[in-house]
Design an enzyme around this catalytic site. Structure first.
Site, short mmCIF file in Angstrom:
data_model
loop_
_atom_site.label_atom_id
_atom_site.label_comp_id
_atom_site.label_asym_id
_atom_site.label_seq_id
_atom_site.Cartn_x
_atom_site.Cartn_y
_atom_site.Cartn_z
N TYR A 137 0.86 -1.18 0.00
CA TYR A 137 0.00 0.00 0.00
C TYR A 137 0.89 1.23 0.00
O TYR A 137 1.65 1.45 0.95
CB TYR A 137 -0.87 -0.04 1.27
N LYS A 165 -0.68 -1.12 -4.26
CA LYS A 165 -1.79 -0.21 -4.49
C LYS A 165 -1.27 1.20 -4.27
O LYS A 165 -0.76 1.53 -3.19
CB LYS A 165 -2.94 -0.49 -3.52
#
Length: 294
Positions: A137, A165
């Site tokens: 992330y 992400k």
């Protein structure tokens, strides 16, 4: 990458709450079934949009268990298993695997955690050992860790680390990650069509809670390389997606979902429901989406 496990639209589903503030699992099932009926590709359970940081561990794990049971193989399941303690992240990840999740999304160590690349690599290597594909992330403004192209290359050498992400909100920096040729998922609502054009591997999209039909139509147009059609669809989505990105993100997604018929109740404290003037601004920004998504 044709074998990337999480292409298309992975919905960072909002967690429904009842009037007493508890998770409303009946509404969760109702919403999941509605999203499945329009062919959402995957779900992120206990996502940031789903208020992961304001759920107890027990609530988060029950959300993953119940959500996985409801979805029952009809779409991919990604569970967020982020926590302060590495051992707890591993335990939560093993629980997600036991529930049948297909992968996990994990923040790098946060709140004064390591910021050096080797510390981040060591952390994700330990989490990946729990047995599920791991999505890292990149949200530097929230956790103080930036995933650079060089760090992404190191992370992708870890068995079971499958993607990052990117929720930085910076298209130029996301494009630099995409240019590595490694899997990058867009997590910034206001950049969706641009990220798709740049070649991102998939989407984790919170705003799609309130506009799943239009969001999926955009993804389909992009997959067909019909960029004219994608731009037409984005013209419907852009006002609301840009507005929610300006601030009060989670509260705005909850309010917009209520307006388009995917109600999830009020967000949990300490977040407060949006004031009426902001709700009216959202209503204007949603425009024809309210009728389209009904």
């Amino acid at each position: 990458m044709t074998d990337f496990p999480f292409p298309g639209l992975n919905l960072a589903i909002a967690t429904p709450f009842g009037a007493d503030g508890s998770i409303d699992f009946a509404r969760l099932e109702e919403n999941i079934e509605r999203y499945l009926s329009v062919d959402v590709d995957g779900f992120v359970l206990s996502s940031g949009t789903g208020m992961h940081v304001y759920l107890t561990r027990e609530e988060s794990e029950e959300l993953v268990r119940q959500g996985s049971r409801i979805i029952n193989g009809r779409a991919k399941v990604i569970a967020q298993t982020s926590a302060l303690l590495t051992a707890e992240v591993v335990e939560r990840t093993k629980h997600a695997a036991d529930c049948g999740a297909d992968g996990v999304m994990v923040l790098p160590p946060f709140f004064e955690g390591p910021t050096d690349d080797q510390g981040i690599v060591d952390f994700y290597a330990e989490v990946a050992g729990a047995g599920l594909p791991v999505i890292g992330y990149n949200v530097p403004h929230a956790v103080g860790v930036t995933v650079t192209p060089a760090l992404l290359r190191e992370l992708c050498e870890i068995p079971n680390f499958c993607a990052v992400k990117d929720s930085s909100g910076d298209l130029g920096k996301q494009a630099s990650l995409i240019r590595t040729g490694l899997p990058v998922m867009n997590g910034a609502d206001h950049l969706v069509p641009f990220a798709l054009f740049a070649g991102c591997s998939g989407l984790i999209w919170g705003g799609a809670n309130f506009a799943p039909r239009a969001s999926l139509a955009l993804v389909k147009a992009a997959a067909a390389r019909d960029w004219i059609r994608a731009r037409e669809i984005w013209s419907l989505l852009e006002p609301a997606m840009s507005l929610i990105w300006e601030g009060d993100y989670v509260q705005s997604v909850y309010a917009a979902a209520q307006l388009t018929g995917y109600g999830t109740g009020a967000p949990r404290k300490p977040l407060r429901a949006l004031p009426q003037d902001r709700i009216e601004a959202l209503r204007v920004a949603l425009g024809g989406l309210i009728e389209l998504e009904a």
